[in-house]
Design an enzyme around this catalytic site. Structure first.
Site, PDB file in Angstrom:
ATOM      1  CG  ASP A   1      -0.748   3.547   5.418  1.00  0.00           C
ATOM      2  OD1 ASP A   1      -2.070   4.295   4.982  1.00  0.00           O
ATOM      3  OD2 ASP A   1      -0.741   4.177   5.878  1.00  0.00           O
TER       4      ASP A   1
ATOM      5  CG  ASP B   1      -1.832   1.430   0.941  1.00  0.00           C
ATOM      6  OD1 ASP B   1      -2.940   1.159   0.625  1.00  0.00           O
ATOM      7  OD2 ASP B   1      -1.586   2.162   1.789  1.00  0.00           O
TER       8      ASP B   1
ATOM      9  CD  GLU C   1      -4.611   1.359  -2.690  1.00  0.00           C
ATOM     10  OE1 GLU C   1      -6.049   1.283  -2.934  1.00  0.00           O
ATOM     11  OE2 GLU C   1      -3.578   1.560  -2.900  1.00  0.00           O
TER      12      GLU C   1
END
Ligand SMILES: [Zn+2]
Length: 280
Positions: free
Chosen positions: A226, A63, A147
């Site tokens: 996170d 992340d 992501e």
């Protein structure tokens, strides 16, 4: 060796890369590039880069964030490099110098050139950092998930720290994918929806504002925000590879070609480490 249409004449090659090592046919394109600190000649060389790497038995989710460069699904954080902060200060300083000089003056031109060099230095540092971290992550994992943040969504902001980070992540991802191919690892970009809000333990949506740093769920799961996201990212990636590579795979059911490819690679990685891998 090559001609342009402007009669540039002969050029002398300086530098440490031995171009003669590559056959002429593999040089696909040559470009001259002007940068703030001089001219560069870029040779695009078409070669297969592949390294036979041993499997690690590990998968990881990353992340990326503002505070840290990334937080992974094991709860480890990679800090932002210190030069991010330093560069911000220096950039602002150079920018002020430019705006204080009279328009059209040679002093202004000099200041602009100095600003350009500063930008160049920053982008080189950023590249080296992204490359180093990406290589390390790829070498120590068989599967890396992150992501799918489109850079266009991140461009519109006036915060310098954030824009430096954004560019860093963009490059980081590119290097992850590059080293992924090189070392035969799987890289997966997952849909970023709900990765922060969802509980990585029970799946419940736990709403958080930007300032909420800790994920606290009714199920008893308490994690750094996170870290929770990184676990969700890894889970999401694993769910896309989990159902492929079996006999009953229906490509229409998943509708995702890359997932099928990934499944094929994964099963191949497990079944036959010594066989030649298919060209992707
Ligand atoms: Zn929960």
């Amino acid at each position: 060796m090559f001609t342009d249409k402007n009669n540039i004449g002969r050029l002398k090659l300086v530098g440490t890369w031995d171009l003669a090592f590559y056959p002429i046919e593999s040089i696909k394109r040559v470009r001259l590039i002007r940068r703030a600190d001089g001219y560069y000649c870029q040779f695009c060389i078409d070669i297969e880069v592949k390294v036979d790497a041993q499997p690690t038995g590990k998968a990881i989710g990353l992340d990326v964030g503002l505070k840290e460069f990334y937080t992974d699904s094991n709860g480890t954080t990679e800090p932002n490099p210190r030069f991010y902060r330093q560069n911000e200060k220096r950039l602002r300083f150079c920018q002020r110098r430019v705006s204080r000089k009279k328009k059209g003056s040679s002093n202004r031109k000099k200041a602009i050139n100095r600003l350009g060099r500063r930008h160049l230095k920053i982008s080189r540092q950023r590249k080296e950092h992204a490359k180093k971290v990406a290589r390390c992550v790829i070498q120590s994992n068989d599967l890396v998930a992150y992501e799918d943040l489109r850079i266009k969504n991140l461009v519109k902001n006036h915060c310098l720290a954030k824009s430096i980070n954004d560019a860093g992540w963009y490059q980081f991802r590119k290097w992850l994918e590059y080293f992924g191919r090189k070392f035969g690892r799987i890289t997966i970009a997952v849909n970023p929806a709900y990765t922060t809000q969802q509980c990585s333990h029970c799946g419940t949506i736990v709403k958080k504002s930007l300032s909420t740093r800790t994920h606290v769920c009714r199920c008893g799961c308490v994690l750094d925000r996170d870290w929770n996201a990184a676990i969700n990212i890894l889970k999401s990636a694993l769910s896309t590879v989990g159902h492929t590579g079996t006999w009953v795979t229906d490509p229409n059911a998943s509708g995702d070609l890359t997932a099928t490819e990934v499944g094929a690679i994964l099963s191949q990685q497990v079944d036959s480490m010594n066989e030649e891998s298919p060209h992707l």
